[in-house]
Enzyme design. Structure first.
Site, mmCIF file in Angstrom:
data_model
loop_
_atom_site.group_PDB
_atom_site.id
_atom_site.type_symbol
_atom_site.label_atom_id
_atom_site.label_comp_id
_atom_site.label_asym_id
_atom_site.label_seq_id
_atom_site.Cartn_x
_atom_site.Cartn_y
_atom_site.Cartn_z
ATOM 1 N N GLU A 92 0.825 -1.196 0.000
ATOM 2 C CA GLU A 92 0.000 0.000 0.000
ATOM 3 C C GLU A 92 0.866 1.256 0.000
ATOM 4 O O GLU A 92 1.951 1.277 0.583
ATOM 5 C CB GLU A 92 -0.905 0.024 1.234
ATOM 6 N N CYS A 105 2.839 8.605 1.787
ATOM 7 C CA CYS A 105 3.174 7.650 2.837
ATOM 8 C C CYS A 105 3.622 6.363 2.163
ATOM 9 O O CYS A 105 2.822 5.694 1.505
ATOM 10 C CB CYS A 105 1.959 7.405 3.730
ATOM 11 N N CYS A 112 4.832 -6.784 7.654
ATOM 12 C CA CYS A 112 5.668 -6.263 8.736
ATOM 13 C C CYS A 112 5.819 -7.331 9.809
ATOM 14 O O CYS A 112 4.862 -8.042 10.125
ATOM 15 C CB CYS A 112 5.038 -5.006 9.337
ATOM 16 N N CYS A 116 2.652 -5.323 15.847
ATOM 17 C CA CYS A 116 1.900 -4.397 16.694
ATOM 18 C C CYS A 116 0.451 -4.866 16.773
ATOM 19 O O CYS A 116 -0.189 -5.130 15.752
ATOM 20 C CB CYS A 116 1.966 -2.981 16.129
ATOM 21 N N CYS A 119 -2.336 -3.016 14.686
ATOM 22 C CA CYS A 119 -2.021 -2.685 13.300
ATOM 23 C C CYS A 119 -2.460 -3.782 12.335
ATOM 24 O O CYS A 119 -2.146 -4.960 12.530
ATOM 25 C CB CYS A 119 -0.509 -2.454 13.164
ATOM 26 N N GLY A 159 5.589 -1.977 6.994
ATOM 27 C CA GLY A 159 6.958 -2.401 7.232
ATOM 28 C C GLY A 159 7.729 -1.527 8.197
ATOM 29 O O GLY A 159 7.296 -0.442 8.587
ATOM 30 N N GLU A 160 8.891 -2.016 8.585
ATOM 31 C CA GLU A 160 9.820 -1.334 9.487
ATOM 32 C C GLU A 160 11.032 -0.877 8.671
ATOM 33 O O GLU A 160 11.858 -1.704 8.263
ATOM 34 C CB GLU A 160 10.237 -2.285 10.603
ATOM 35 N N SER A 212 8.036 5.370 16.766
ATOM 36 C CA SER A 212 6.684 4.951 17.139
ATOM 37 C C SER A 212 6.728 4.381 18.549
ATOM 38 O O SER A 212 7.132 3.239 18.751
ATOM 39 C CB SER A 212 6.153 3.919 16.143
ATOM 40 N N LEU A 213 6.297 5.170 19.504
ATOM 41 C CA LEU A 213 6.420 4.802 20.914
ATOM 42 C C LEU A 213 5.159 4.092 21.424
ATOM 43 O O LEU A 213 5.216 2.956 21.881
ATOM 44 C CB LEU A 213 6.696 6.064 21.733
ATOM 45 N N ASN A 288 -7.152 4.411 14.361
ATOM 46 C CA ASN A 288 -8.076 4.050 13.293
ATOM 47 C C ASN A 288 -8.504 2.604 13.477
ATOM 48 O O ASN A 288 -7.697 1.692 13.274
ATOM 49 C CB ASN A 288 -7.418 4.226 11.915
ATOM 50 N N CYS A 331 -3.276 1.582 8.077
ATOM 51 C CA CYS A 331 -2.290 0.952 7.207
ATOM 52 C C CYS A 331 -2.489 -0.553 7.172
ATOM 53 O O CYS A 331 -2.610 -1.212 8.188
ATOM 54 C CB CYS A 331 -0.886 1.278 7.709
#
Length: 344
Positions: A92, A105, A112, A116, A119, A159-160, A212-213, A288, A331
């Protein structure tokens, strides 16, 4: 994927060497560069400044462009694209237009591996890293779809990025030198990978680092990001402080507010204790919702109190407004819907 290296992602010098090796004068390299990066050509057959005979000889050389599998546009103009890659995988990318800018973006991996809990991308696991041309293509594709030049890039898609370090660095060079986007208009977001933040700092880039905390303590962060057990939050913050010392640039912290999970006043206090005292900024984001996770958006009054408490503690903080909420904003949702056959 093709065994022949795609041309997209290569520098003007590389493209000049490529055409010279194939019997063309060196000035043709600049023309090829222009057609790839400014005109957005998808096939060498379409570059009419080259002879038809020569184009036929090199017709098997790929430019490296993807195909649009699905397009979704929200009422606010946000354009979300599902792109098909050569090996059948999909990724995406999102175009976010405003009056004076167009932000893309971009994704850095297929899927990924950070897992998370909130996510959609993390629910599908990691397939592979993206090649340089697959990263760069996203910007050119959004540019063509929106019919205006891209001004800003954020590595906040699938992804990271710091797990795909060499290819992300090459893509950053390409964005800057070949497409002409200033480094200060580029943000690289990371969950945090051991040793990679300091390694990234050593590059002395002018891009923004966004961490990203999403939690103000290790136990809650591990709950939300299971992979975080490999990188204790205290060590992560120490590396962020080192990043500031090495680069002289501030760190942005991304913090998704999850209703009833990490949005209480005590969480704001802990967050202020964690990131206060050095050059940083906290971006608060509203969650979201996705069907695969039982999290909710926080109540507006809790959001306001959270932000106010950070500001009272002299933490630079702001609330980022969500875009594209009516069209699979989170995402990974388009890709998961395509993979699972779920209806929109």
């Amino acid at each position: 994927m093709s065994a022949i290296e795609p041309l997209l992602g290569q520098s003007a010098r590389d493209l000049t060497a490529w055409v010279v090796e194939r019997g063309q004068p060196s000035f043709r390299g600049k023309q090829l560069h222009n057609w790839i990066y400014n005109k957005g050509v998808r096939s060498l057959a379409d570059i009419t400044v080259f002879s038809k005979a020569w184009r036929e000889r090199v017709q098997d050389s790929p430019v490296g462009r993807s195909e649009i599998v699905e397009r979704s546009e929200s009422r606010d103009g946000t354009v979300k694209l599902l792109l098909g890659l050569e090996d059948g995988e999909t990724i995406e990318t999102v175009g976010i237009p405003s009056r004076d800018r167009l932000t893309v973006c971009v994704s850095s991996q297929v899927g990924c591996g950070m897992a998370c809990d909130f996510c959609a991308t993390g629910k599908g696991g990691l397939k592979r890293n993206l090649a340089v041309h697959e990263i760069v293509d996203q910007v050119l594709t959004v540019q063509a779809e929106c019919d205006r030049r891209v001004s800003n890039i954020v590595f906040m898609g699938m992804g990271e990025p710091l797990q795909n370090f060499p290819n992300v660095l090459s893509a950053l060079r390409c964005f800057n030198e070949d497409i002409g986007i200033g480094q200060r208009h580029i943000t690289v977001s990371t969950i945090g990978i051991p040793k990679q933040i300091r390694r990234f700092a050593q590059q002395q880039l002018q891009v923004t680092l966004a961490v990203s905390l999403h939690a103000p303590n290790q136990s809650l962060r591990h709950q939300l990001i299971p992979s975080a057990d490999r990188y204790p939050i205290e060590r992560l913050i120490a590396d962020c402080r080192a990043y500031v010392d090495i680069t002289g640039r501030r760190v942005s912290f991304e913090y998704i507010l999850l209703g009833g999970v990490n949005d209480a006043i005590q969480h704001a206090e802990q967050l202020a204790d964690l990131v206060g005292g050095f050059q940083s900024h906290v971006n608060l984001l509203l969650y979201n919702p996705i069907s695969e996770a039982d999290y909710q958006r926080p109540a507006p009054d809790r959001v306001e109190r959270f932000l106010q408490r950070l500001q009272e503690r002299r933490v630079a903080a702001s609330l980022r407004r969500s875009r594209g909420l009516d069209r699979d904003a989170a995402c990974g949702q388009l890709r998961r819907r395509q993979l699972t056959g779920l209806s929109g």
